[in-house]
Design a protein around this motif. Structure first.
Motif, short mmCIF file in Angstrom:
data_model
loop_
_atom_site.label_atom_id
_atom_site.label_comp_id
_atom_site.label_asym_id
_atom_site.label_seq_id
_atom_site.Cartn_x
_atom_site.Cartn_y
_atom_site.Cartn_z
N PRO A 59 0.78 -1.23 0.00
CA PRO A 59 0.00 0.00 0.00
C PRO A 59 0.82 1.29 0.00
O PRO A 59 0.27 2.35 -0.23
N ARG A 87 0.89 7.93 -4.14
CA ARG A 87 1.87 7.82 -3.05
C ARG A 87 3.24 7.63 -3.68
O ARG A 87 3.46 6.61 -4.35
N GLY A 146 9.43 4.54 1.65
CA GLY A 146 10.78 4.20 2.13
C GLY A 146 11.11 2.74 1.95
O GLY A 146 10.35 1.97 1.33
N ASP A 166 11.54 -1.13 2.46
CA ASP A 166 10.58 -2.11 2.97
C ASP A 166 11.02 -2.59 4.37
O ASP A 166 12.02 -3.30 4.50
N ILE A 167 10.27 -2.18 5.37
CA ILE A 167 10.71 -2.45 6.76
C ILE A 167 10.71 -3.96 7.04
O ILE A 167 11.48 -4.44 7.88
N GLY A 211 11.66 8.37 4.41
CA GLY A 211 12.84 7.52 4.49
C GLY A 211 13.50 7.38 3.13
O GLY A 211 13.77 8.36 2.43
N GLU A 246 14.93 9.89 0.18
CA GLU A 246 16.36 9.84 -0.18
C GLU A 246 16.53 9.68 -1.70
O GLU A 246 17.38 10.32 -2.31
N PRO A 248 19.16 7.15 8.33
CA PRO A 248 18.96 7.14 6.88
C PRO A 248 20.15 6.45 6.22
O PRO A 248 21.30 6.71 6.58
N LEU A 270 20.35 5.82 2.59
CA LEU A 270 20.50 6.01 1.14
C LEU A 270 20.89 7.45 0.82
O LEU A 270 20.39 8.06 -0.11
N LYS A 275 -6.16 -4.74 14.10
CA LYS A 275 -6.62 -5.88 13.30
C LYS A 275 -7.02 -6.99 14.27
O LYS A 275 -6.15 -7.70 14.80
N LYS A 279 -8.25 5.88 14.76
CA LYS A 279 -7.34 6.15 13.63
C LYS A 279 -7.48 7.62 13.21
O LYS A 279 -6.48 8.30 12.98
C1 3HC Z 1 17.30 2.98 3.75
C2 3HC Z 1 16.31 3.90 4.36
O1 3HC Z 1 16.98 5.02 4.89
C3 3HC Z 1 15.57 3.19 5.42
C4 3HC Z 1 14.11 3.40 5.32
O2 3HC Z 1 13.56 3.91 4.39
S1 3HC Z 1 13.21 2.82 6.63
C5 3HC Z 1 11.56 3.21 6.25
C6 3HC Z 1 11.26 4.64 6.43
N1 3HC Z 1 9.87 4.85 6.26
C7 3HC Z 1 9.04 4.91 7.30
O3 3HC Z 1 9.43 4.88 8.44
C8 3HC Z 1 7.58 5.06 6.97
C9 3HC Z 1 6.78 4.10 7.81
N2 3HC Z 1 5.39 4.16 7.47
C10 3HC Z 1 4.57 5.10 7.95
O4 3HC Z 1 4.94 6.02 8.65
C11 3HC Z 1 3.12 4.98 7.62
O5 3HC Z 1 2.86 3.62 7.34
C12 3HC Z 1 2.71 5.80 6.38
C13 3HC Z 1 2.74 7.29 6.76
C14 3HC Z 1 3.61 5.54 5.21
C15 3HC Z 1 1.27 5.41 5.96
O6 3HC Z 1 0.42 5.55 7.06
P1 3HC Z 1 -1.08 4.98 6.97
O7 3HC Z 1 -1.71 5.44 5.72
O8 3HC Z 1 -1.73 5.38 8.27
O9 3HC Z 1 -0.98 3.42 6.87
P2 3HC Z 1 -0.30 2.37 7.86
O10 3HC Z 1 -1.38 1.57 8.47
O11 3HC Z 1 0.70 2.99 8.75
O12 3HC Z 1 0.51 1.48 6.81
C16 3HC Z 1 -0.17 0.73 5.81
C17 3HC Z 1 0.53 -0.58 5.65
O13 3HC Z 1 1.81 -0.34 5.05
C18 3HC Z 1 2.82 -0.96 5.83
N3 3HC Z 1 4.01 -0.12 5.72
C19 3HC Z 1 4.09 1.22 5.89
N4 3HC Z 1 5.34 1.64 5.64
C20 3HC Z 1 6.05 0.54 5.30
C21 3HC Z 1 7.40 0.35 4.93
N5 3HC Z 1 8.28 1.35 4.83
N6 3HC Z 1 7.79 -0.92 4.67
C22 3HC Z 1 6.92 -1.95 4.75
N7 3HC Z 1 5.64 -1.81 5.08
C23 3HC Z 1 5.20 -0.56 5.36
C24 3HC Z 1 2.26 -0.98 7.24
O14 3HC Z 1 2.88 -1.97 8.02
C25 3HC Z 1 0.80 -1.30 6.97
O15 3HC Z 1 0.73 -2.68 6.69
P3 3HC Z 1 -0.61 -3.49 7.09
O16 3HC Z 1 -1.72 -2.86 6.30
O17 3HC Z 1 -0.30 -4.88 6.72
O18 3HC Z 1 -0.78 -3.26 8.56
#
Ligand code: 3HC
Length: 621
Positions: free
Chosen positions: A24, A60, A64, A66-67, A108, A112, A139, A141, A291, A474
């Motif tokens: 998503p 969107r 970032g 994929d965590i 994230g 980057e 960060p 990247l 959930k 929410k």
């Molecule tokens: C190398 C880099 O420097 C390292 C990185 O990039 S680390 C990642 C950095 N990014 C983040 O921290 C963003 C994390 N995500 C968020 O803050 C919020 O999910 C968001 C603002 C993007 C969206 O929020 P919202 O619309 O309320 O949806 P939300 O329920 O949080 O997320 C939707 C789904 O996406 C998943 N998801 C969100 N971000 C994700 C990510 N980066 N990786 C994997 N899954 C992710 C959530 O786990 C959720 O999964 P689910 O439906 O199975 O529960």
């Protein structure tokens, strides 16, 4: 099966539009990264491609890395292969410009990648940020190097250390994006911008090598020194924010390529830490709370809550009103007389003003939100309320009367929520025929700040009411947890033994302030005694009574100290005297008089201090 992909379409004007697609949030999975690399190789080699626009599917840009993929990277992966070899050497150094078209989120790794592009166009509502620190990582990247070069060191530090995103318009003001446009115009504007770069009509910036926004080295050192001090003060036991500052410094002092390599190595190191593992677990656990098997997966659609009503304008009621109007709900607040009503409304105003003071709300927004609130002294205006939250004192008879009255005024689908922290919901609803719509909505003080919302269900609460409250949680940005209707629900059930342990330690000779000190040094925002003052002894003694009734065999019986303090009108912060004493600005100070209350409590409880126990406790501390 591939986890996400990218798609490339070459337009007639010679712009290759690459779209990230991984619902998503369009996260950068290994498959997405591999596909992106293939698309770039093709776009850079094709003669009919003059420039590249990078965007994300379904409004969107990219959430970032994929965590779920952390810790799954190939073990022999060369450090910096993505950030240096691909993003810097191939994308940023390419002879064809890239422009990022950002809608929704660029967080994230998403931001980057966008910063590697030679320009960024966003929608006004897009959220841009580097929230890695809240996952216990930094960060990885290039964000530590490019963000300070685009927005300046101070702003970059603020964004990274707080993990807070900024909106498109602010991003434009601070230099992170080059133009803001509507979602409909986004990709076309980015394509035109990219072609203008090719034609030298727009600058061809490489963020990594910009220095115009960086302060001189003396100022850099000062700013980073201050940031380190603040960070250590705020979170003394975590390493990764300091690592992040070190990496930023390396890039400014030794050059961005050196910074990129240090970033790659440090990112790998912190990713393996226990802190990061725990914070990533926390990220998914927070989302899992909404959930709930057999509740949220059975096709129930949340009903719309247009108007909410709150009974009781005290600390909790006014906090709940604040969080609701902040999130654009219409709210009526009921009190029993003019004096209490105006006190409650003033508290809400004060709460909103504190957001204005912190720069989190403009004065205009503050007034607009405040206008959503109206105060009442009777139930007349409750007739079209879709949700009522009762937030009066913990008095069963009073609560029963309120819910009987509500039944007479509110419509049949109105949800009846109680903010009780201790009372059995079956008792609260006993005098009504509405047990199916009675549910707990237990907020934590201050309700407009604390993120948790306990939703308490009895065996009779309808699943629809729970789904409705989960949806509301929410919308007001709370983390909901659904708990059963038992003593202490979930939070106080865990919290009560913690308070008991603290009382036990005091009885056996430890100093109240030392305990609080040790706990804050451990990383909690305040110790158990300072917290008891904040919450007020009324709530603490009511909870204690419930526990003693429900689980006598599990309780540490002594705990007379609270009672003794209460008898002397020391009720906590609200009376300016509890375990601490408080000045006009609510600043807490230790009180030497506390010793005499402790002595009395020990004597009355007949606690004999066993030197062996005392010695053991002191060793633990
Ligand atoms: C190398 C880099 O420097 C390292 C990185 O990039 S680390 C990642 C950095 N990014 C983040 O921290 C963003 C994390 N995500 C968020 O803050 C919020 O999910 C968001 C603002 C993007 C969206 O929020 P919202 O619309 O309320 O949806 P939300 O329920 O949080 O997320 C939707 C789904 O996406 C998943 N998801 C969100 N971000 C994700 C990510 N980066 N990786 C994997 N899954 C992710 C959530 O786990 C959720 O999964 P689910 O439906 O199975 O529960």
């Amino acid at each position: 099966m591939a986890k996400g992909t990218t798609a490339m379409e070459v337009r007639a004007d010679g712009v290759a539009v690459i779209t990230i697609s991984n619902p998503p949030v369009n996260a950068l999975s290994f498959d997405v990264i591999a596909s992106l690399q293939r698309n770039y190789a093709e776009a850079l080699s094709r003669n009919d491609v003059k420039a590249i626009v990078l965007t994300g599917a379904k409004g969107r840009f990219c959430g970032g890395f994929d965590i779920t993929a952390f810790g799954k990277k190939p073990k022999n992966e060369k450090p910096g292969s993505m950030s240096i070899d691909f993003l810097s050497d191939i994308v940023e150094d390419a002879r064809k410009p890239s422009v990022a078209a950002i809608d929704g989120i660029a967080l994230g790794g998403g931001l980057e990648v966008a910063m590697v592009c030679h320009a960024r166009i966003s929608t006004p509502s897009a959220q841009l940020g580097l929230p890695e620190l809240q996952l216990g990582i930094i960060p990885g990247l290039g964000g530590t190097q490019r963000l300070p070069r685009l927005v300046g060191l101070q702003k970059a530090l603020e964004m990274m250390l707080t993990s807070k995103a900024i909106k498109g318009r602010e991003a434009h003001e601070v230099g992170l994006v080059d133009a803001v446009t509507s979602a409909n115009e986004l990709v076309n504007t980015a394509c035109s911008w990219a072609l203008e770069i090719v034609e030298n009509k727009k600058p061809w910036f490489k963020s990594l090598y910009r220095t115009d926004r960086l302060p001189d080295l003396v100022e850099v050192k000062d700013v980073l020194k201050f940031a380190r001090v603040q960070t250590k003060k705020k979170a003394p036991n975590v390493q990764h924010p300091i690592v992040c500052i070190d990496v930023i410094e390396e890039g400014i002092v030794c050059g961005p390529r050196v910074g990129l390599m240090k970033e790659a190595l440090s990112a790998k190191m912190v990713e393996q830490s226990q802190t990061s593992k725990s914070l990533r677990h926390f990220f998914f656990a927070q989302r899992a709370t909404s959930k709930i098997p057999n509740i949220t997966n059975i096709g129930l659609t949340p009903r719309k809550i247009k108007k909410a009503a709150i009974v009781g304008g005290g600390l909790m009621g006014s906090g709940i009103a604040t969080v609701l109007i902040l999130n654009n709900f219409k709210v009526i607040l009921k009190e029993i007389n003019e004096q209490f009503l105006s006190a409650g409304i003033n508290r809400v105003r004060g709460n909103l003003q504190s957001f204005v003071r912190k720069g989190q709300l403009t004065k205009e927004d503050c007034e607009r939100k405040f206008s959503l609130l109206s105060g009442v002294l009777d139930y007349e205006q409750f007739r079209d309320a879709d949700l009522v939250v009762e937030a009066v004192i913990e008095d069963i008879l009073l609560k029963q009367k309120i819910f009987s009255d509500l039944e007479k005024y509110c419509h049949h689908n109105c949800i009846f929520a109680t903010n009780t922290s201790t009372i059995d919901l079956n008792l609260i609803g006993q005098k009504t025929g509405s047990q199916d719509r009675i549910v707990g909505a237990h907020f934590f003080s201050p309700a407009h700040v604390m993120p948790l919302l306990e939703i308490v269900r009895t065996h009779q609460t309808s699943l629809q009411a729970i789904v409705d409250l989960l949806d509301m949680a929410k919308k007001i940005h709370k983390t909901p947890i659904v708990a059963g209707n038992c003593t202490g629900f979930a939070v106080n059930r865990m919290f009560f033994p913690y308070g008991q342990a603290a009382s036990f330690l005091v009885d056996y000779g430890l100093d109240v302030y030392r305990i609080d000190n040790v706990i804050t040094q451990f990383g909690m925002p305040m110790g158990p005694f300072r917290l008891a003052d904040l919450v007020g002894f009324g709530v603490a003694t009511a909870t204690r009574k419930q526990y003693f009734q429900s689980y006598p065999e599990r309780c540490y019986k002594s705990m007379l100290l609270l009672q003794i303090l209460l008898e002397d009108n020391r009720t906590g912060e609200s009376s300016r005297k509890g375990f601490y004493v408080y000045d006009d600005k609510r600043k807490a100070s230790q009180d030497p008089d506390l010793r005499k209350y402790i002595e009395k409590s020990r004597n009355m409880g007949g606690v004999t201090q066993d030197p062996k126990v005392l010695c053991y406790i002191l060793l633990c501390f």
